[in-house]
Design a protein around this motif. Structure first.
Motif, PDB file in Angstrom:
ATOM      1  N   ARG A   1      22.222  14.979   4.725  1.00  0.00           N
ATOM      2  CA  ARG A   1      23.106  14.475   4.558  1.00  0.00           C
ATOM      3  C   ARG A   1      24.242  15.459   5.731  1.00  0.00           C
ATOM      4  O   ARG A   1      25.473  14.035   5.878  1.00  0.00           O
ATOM      5  CB  ARG A   1      23.632  14.815   3.538  1.00  0.00           C
ATOM      6  CG  ARG A   1      22.657  14.154   2.171  1.00  0.00           C
ATOM      7  CD  ARG A   1      23.745  14.325   0.084  1.00  0.00           C
ATOM      8  NE  ARG A   1      24.866  14.621   0.823  1.00  0.00           N
ATOM      9  CZ  ARG A   1      25.799  14.056  -0.094  1.00  0.00           C
ATOM     10  NH1 ARG A   1      25.015  14.421  -1.215  1.00  0.00           N
ATOM     11  NH2 ARG A   1      27.474  13.944   0.382  1.00  0.00           N
ATOM     12  N   ARG A   2      23.989  16.576   6.047  1.00  0.00           N
ATOM     13  CA  ARG A   2      24.785  16.846   7.364  1.00  0.00           C
ATOM     14  C   ARG A   2      24.960  16.380   8.945  1.00  0.00           C
ATOM     15  O   ARG A   2      25.429  15.857   9.121  1.00  0.00           O
ATOM     16  CB  ARG A   2      24.733  18.412   7.715  1.00  0.00           C
ATOM     17  CG  ARG A   2      24.996  19.222   6.456  1.00  0.00           C
ATOM     18  CD  ARG A   2      24.493  20.831   6.714  1.00  0.00           C
ATOM     19  NE  ARG A   2      24.913  21.018   8.647  1.00  0.00           N
ATOM     20  CZ  ARG A   2      23.635  21.440   9.487  1.00  0.00           C
ATOM     21  NH1 ARG A   2      22.841  22.275   8.815  1.00  0.00           N
ATOM     22  NH2 ARG A   2      24.381  21.906  10.215  1.00  0.00           N
ATOM     23  N   ARG A   3      23.053  15.832   8.646  1.00  0.00           N
ATOM     24  CA  ARG A   3      23.464  14.506   9.351  1.00  0.00           C
ATOM     25  C   ARG A   3      24.155  13.641   9.797  1.00  0.00           C
ATOM     26  O   ARG A   3      25.074  12.703  10.332  1.00  0.00           O
ATOM     27  CB  ARG A   3      22.115  14.754  10.042  1.00  0.00           C
ATOM     28  CG  ARG A   3      22.109  12.977  11.944  1.00  0.00           C
ATOM     29  CD  ARG A   3      22.062  14.055  12.610  1.00  0.00           C
ATOM     30  NE  ARG A   3      23.148  12.859  13.658  1.00  0.00           N
ATOM     31  CZ  ARG A   3      21.695  12.382  14.838  1.00  0.00           C
ATOM     32  NH1 ARG A   3      21.066  13.026  14.793  1.00  0.00           N
ATOM     33  NH2 ARG A   3      22.737  11.628  15.317  1.00  0.00           N
ATOM     34  N   LEU A   4      24.563  12.939   8.442  1.00  0.00           N
ATOM     35  CA  LEU A   4      24.942  11.552   8.104  1.00  0.00           C
ATOM     36  C   LEU A   4      26.732  11.307   7.745  1.00  0.00           C
ATOM     37  O   LEU A   4      27.691  11.058   8.985  1.00  0.00           O
ATOM     38  CB  LEU A   4      24.261  10.961   6.923  1.00  0.00           C
ATOM     39  CG  LEU A   4      22.649  10.585   7.504  1.00  0.00           C
ATOM     40  CD1 LEU A   4      22.362  10.193   6.106  1.00  0.00           C
ATOM     41  CD2 LEU A   4      22.064   9.244   8.246  1.00  0.00           C
ATOM     42  N   LYS A   5      26.855  12.589   7.140  1.00  0.00           N
ATOM     43  CA  LYS A   5      28.129  12.697   7.354  1.00  0.00           C
ATOM     44  C   LYS A   5      28.911  12.865   8.877  1.00  0.00           C
ATOM     45  O   LYS A   5      30.103  12.315   9.015  1.00  0.00           O
ATOM     46  CB  LYS A   5      28.389  14.405   6.632  1.00  0.00           C
ATOM     47  CG  LYS A   5      27.928  13.730   4.885  1.00  0.00           C
ATOM     48  CD  LYS A   5      28.877  15.297   4.699  1.00  0.00           C
ATOM     49  CE  LYS A   5      28.754  15.016   2.601  1.00  0.00           C
ATOM     50  NZ  LYS A   5      29.213  15.301   2.401  1.00  0.00           N
ATOM     51  N   TRP A   6      28.438  13.752   9.369  1.00  0.00           N
ATOM     52  CA  TRP A   6      28.557  14.156  11.246  1.00  0.00           C
ATOM     53  C   TRP A   6      28.859  12.829  11.312  1.00  0.00           C
ATOM     54  O   TRP A   6      29.727  12.912  12.052  1.00  0.00           O
ATOM     55  CB  TRP A   6      27.775  15.227  11.520  1.00  0.00           C
ATOM     56  CG  TRP A   6      28.200  15.793  13.194  1.00  0.00           C
ATOM     57  CD1 TRP A   6      27.662  15.326  14.387  1.00  0.00           C
ATOM     58  CD2 TRP A   6      29.139  16.327  13.326  1.00  0.00           C
ATOM     59  NE1 TRP A   6      28.351  15.302  14.903  1.00  0.00           N
ATOM     60  CE2 TRP A   6      29.424  15.720  14.807  1.00  0.00           C
ATOM     61  CE3 TRP A   6      29.829  16.961  12.646  1.00  0.00           C
ATOM     62  CZ2 TRP A   6      30.112  16.628  16.005  1.00  0.00           C
ATOM     63  CZ3 TRP A   6      31.160  17.958  13.394  1.00  0.00           C
ATOM     64  CH2 TRP A   6      31.353  17.220  15.038  1.00  0.00           C
ATOM     65  N   ASP A   7      27.605  11.841  11.359  1.00  0.00           N
ATOM     66  CA  ASP A   7      27.962  11.067  12.073  1.00  0.00           C
ATOM     67  C   ASP A   7      28.806   9.972  12.151  1.00  0.00           C
ATOM     68  O   ASP A   7      29.760   9.964  13.550  1.00  0.00           O
ATOM     69  CB  ASP A   7      26.341   9.851  12.286  1.00  0.00           C
ATOM     70  CG  ASP A   7      25.749  10.334  13.258  1.00  0.00           C
ATOM     71  OD1 ASP A   7      25.499  11.188  13.534  1.00  0.00           O
ATOM     72  OD2 ASP A   7      24.327   9.224  13.287  1.00  0.00           O
ATOM     73  N   GLU A   8      29.147   9.864  10.772  1.00  0.00           N
ATOM     74  CA  GLU A   8      30.144   9.396  10.626  1.00  0.00           C
ATOM     75  C   GLU A   8      31.247   9.560  10.534  1.00  0.00           C
ATOM     76  O   GLU A   8      32.646   8.611  11.747  1.00  0.00           O
ATOM     77  CB  GLU A   8      30.304   8.658   8.885  1.00  0.00           C
ATOM     78  CG  GLU A   8      30.884   7.804   8.238  1.00  0.00           C
ATOM     79  CD  GLU A   8      30.174   7.568   6.668  1.00  0.00           C
ATOM     80  OE1 GLU A   8      30.473   6.385   6.328  1.00  0.00           O
ATOM     81  OE2 GLU A   8      29.928   8.521   6.283  1.00  0.00           O
ATOM     82  N   ALA A   9      31.340  10.920  10.861  1.00  0.00           N
ATOM     83  CA  ALA A   9      33.056  11.126  11.411  1.00  0.00           C
ATOM     84  C   ALA A   9      32.967  11.371  12.658  1.00  0.00           C
ATOM     85  O   ALA A   9      34.416  11.512  12.986  1.00  0.00           O
ATOM     86  CB  ALA A   9      33.422  13.275  10.826  1.00  0.00           C
ATOM     87  N   PHE A  10      31.725  11.426  13.169  1.00  0.00           N
ATOM     88  CA  PHE A  10      32.538  11.766  14.313  1.00  0.00           C
ATOM     89  C   PHE A  10      32.982  10.649  14.996  1.00  0.00           C
ATOM     90  O   PHE A  10      33.668   9.939  15.692  1.00  0.00           O
ATOM     91  CB  PHE A  10      30.913  12.247  15.333  1.00  0.00           C
ATOM     92  CG  PHE A  10      31.371  12.705  16.641  1.00  0.00           C
ATOM     93  CD1 PHE A  10      31.910  13.727  17.956  1.00  0.00           C
ATOM     94  CD2 PHE A  10      29.737  11.710  17.393  1.00  0.00           C
ATOM     95  CE1 PHE A  10      32.042  13.373  18.842  1.00  0.00           C
ATOM     96  CE2 PHE A  10      30.228  12.120  19.043  1.00  0.00           C
ATOM     97  CZ  PHE A  10      31.395  12.764  19.313  1.00  0.00           C
ATOM     98  N   VAL A  11      32.658   9.464  14.878  1.00  0.00           N
ATOM     99  CA  VAL A  11      32.003   8.294  15.519  1.00  0.00           C
ATOM    100  C   VAL A  11      33.773   7.844  15.010  1.00  0.00           C
ATOM    101  O   VAL A  11      34.456   7.203  15.939  1.00  0.00           O
ATOM    102  CB  VAL A  11      30.670   7.371  15.144  1.00  0.00           C
ATOM    103  CG1 VAL A  11      31.457   5.203  15.565  1.00  0.00           C
ATOM    104  CG2 VAL A  11      29.497   7.559  15.241  1.00  0.00           C
TER     105      VAL A  11
END
Length: 536
Positions: free
Chosen positions: A30-40
């Motif tokens: 979840r941390r990875r997927l959340k980060w991806d979303e926020a970052f993009v």
């Protein structure tokens, strides 16, 4: 970046989220997927900020001894520290050769109009023109009236009795008569008018400016991004932009939705404003509370004050018949209507007081006349729809009764309540509801009654409504386009992503060295959304 943040690779994250072995696996994924979303998302916004910063604009530095100084000299009070700080930020932005993009948010009644007016005067001093865009005619007229009053003879440039340094302040709305309108348009083209205040009519093709330097948009969420843009394209070079909103936006939402605007916050109330007491009136469980509410209104009026009564509907029979059926099927009576309530009040609990109505379907001249009579104190009780929600300023009104309050949103109630207690007498707001005590609607009303802090309320509002499609049009947000990210809980992630994104974009605005990121960006921003972002 991944190593620095201890994030798992994407393939691993996707595997773990679908087939987790342990709880820790889910967390990692979840941390990875959340980060991806926020970052993009933040990269998209950062690219936009970067592109905006490349645009040329005319720097507007106010001339000393000009209009602004003359205006400041006439002010009967000193600015609050907050107003001074925000004004400085705005003046610094105006002095650069790139267009300012600033979001000014302030509590209801924190004096945003004054800050905006000083920015407009600064631009006029520097030889440009300033336009203020208001969402409704009532509000445009109100702004025009209060700005000309604040400026006094400085608003009468070029007229007899006007000041030498003055400029002309014109109003432009859709319902104006042709001659007045023609004159206003002429004043804009020749540059005679330094300041124009208007509604959507300002956006029409016919409207031409001499040299548009600053656009002030009041109450952002009432305006489509396209409209803001259409007005901005009127300048020979992109004008500076100041967006004002009294609906407090939690920091993270500001970072996502208005991520392309720098934010300033006004949070001090000017001296002499009184606190507002808010109470919930449960009309069904305790009908005597409602009777008491009308007695309170009468008491305030007898003291020489005025009152508002707000209803959700107009009730002139033009409402959609489908909606009526739906309401009956749902076992709830249709929402109370202005015309019915006004009649009941003037016959019953408020007999003998002067009660008038105000709503959006009235003829604009009538609307203005009612507002003027109310402002002058001739009307004691104004029964209205939410047209009075924004910017109406009658310091003598001290009490507001909101009927069927459960049918309004949290931010809306907070906005409405800001119309009372604007003078030295304390304000009172009564939220009348027939909802059951244990219902979520009542919990919302209790929250509004419990705090005057708009930022706190906007968080509650968001948690109840979900975030709204951050990039798209849907304001109310049941289907949020964010899959893993929750704007409020993930404040940290968003803030960090914003910093990283700014760093990446500063180093490589076109993302040429990062094909993977570009791919992710294209996937997030299909053309339609990119378009929407662009128009911001």
């Amino acid at each position: 970046l991944r190593e620095g943040r201890g994030l798992v690779p994407l393939t691993e994250a996707l595997l773990k989220i679908h087939r987790p072995g342990t709880k820790a696996d889910i967390e990692d994924a979840r941390r990875r997927l959340k980060w991806d979303e926020a970052f993009v998302l933040q990269v998209a916004l950062a690219r936009r900020r970067h592109a905006d910063a490349q645009l040329p604009a005319v720097a507007r530095r106010p001339a000393p001894g000009g209009l602004l100084d003359a205006f400041d000299a006439t002010l009967p009070f000193t600015l609050t520290a907050g107003q001074q700080a925000v004004s400085r930020e705005i003046f610094d932005d105006l002095a650069t050769e790139h267009p300012m993009h600033r979001l000014l948010q302030g509590e209801v009644g924190s004096g945003k109009t004054l800050v905006a007016l000083r920015a407009m005067l600064a631009v006029v001093d520097a030889g440009g023109q300033a336009a203020m865009l208001a969402p409704t005619e009532v509000l445009a007229q109100q702004h025009h009236r209060s700005i000309t009053e604040m400026m006094g003879e400085l608003a009468e440039g070029g007229m007899l009795g006007g000041s030498d340094q003055g400029t002309k302040v014109v109003l432009l709305t859709g319902s104006m008569g042709m001659p007045a309108r023609r004159q206003a348009l002429l004043d804009l083209v020749t540059g005679e008018a330094g300041i124009v205040i208007g509604t959507h009519a300002l956006i029409e093709d016919k409207v031409q400016f001499h040299d548009l330097g600053l656009v002030v948009v009041d109450e952002q969420h009432r305006f489509g991004v396209e409209q803001r843009d259409a007005l901005r394209s009127k300048g020979r070079q992109p004008p500076h932009l100041l967006v004002m909103t009294a609906t407090p936006i939690p920091r993270t939402v500001a970072m996502t939705v208005f991520g392309d605007l720098e934010t300033s916050v006004l949070d001090q109330l000017p001296a002499g404003r009184s606190p507002i007491a808010t109470h919930v009136v449960p009309a069904k469980d305790k009908p005597h509370f409602l009777t008491r509410a009308w007695e309170r209104v009468r008491e305030e009026v007898e003291k020489g004050h005025q009152a508002y009564v707000v209803c959700p509907r107009i009730g002139d029979g033009e409402d959609d018949p489908k909606k009526k059926q739906a309401a009956e099927e749902a076992d709830r009576r249709p929402p109370l209507a202005v015309l019915d309530v006004a009649e009941q009040l003037s016959r019953g609990p408020l007999a003998g007081l002067s009660v008038e109505v105000l709503h959006g379907r009235m003829d604009p001249a009538d609307k203005d006349a009612v507002m003027r009579r109310f402002a002058a104190g001739e009307v004691q009780v104004l029964v209205a729809t939410t047209v009075i929600e924004v910017g109406v300023n009658v310091p003598n009104s001290t009490v507001m009764v909101i009927m069927d309050a459960d049918r309004f949103g949290v931010s809306q109630l907070h906005q409405l309540r800001g119309r009372v207690g604007r003078g030295s007498a304390p304000g009172l707001c009564l939220l009348v509801s027939e909802m059951h005590e244990a219902s979520p609607a009542r919990a919302r009303l209790a929250a509004v009654a419990a705090t005057l802090d708009g930022f706190e309320l906007s968080r509650i509002d968001l948690e109840q409504r979900r975030e709204g499609d951050v990039l798209g049009q849907a304001q109310s947000g049941v289907r949020s386009s964010l899959r893993m990210l929750a704007v409020i809980e993930d404040e940290e992630v968003i803030a960090q992503a914003r910093e990283e994104a700014a760093r990446v974009v500063a180093a490589d605005p076109e993302l040429e060295g990062l094909p993977g990121l570009r791919g992710a960006l294209d996937a997030l921003l299909d053309a339609e959304r990119e378009q929407y972002l662009e128009k911001g």
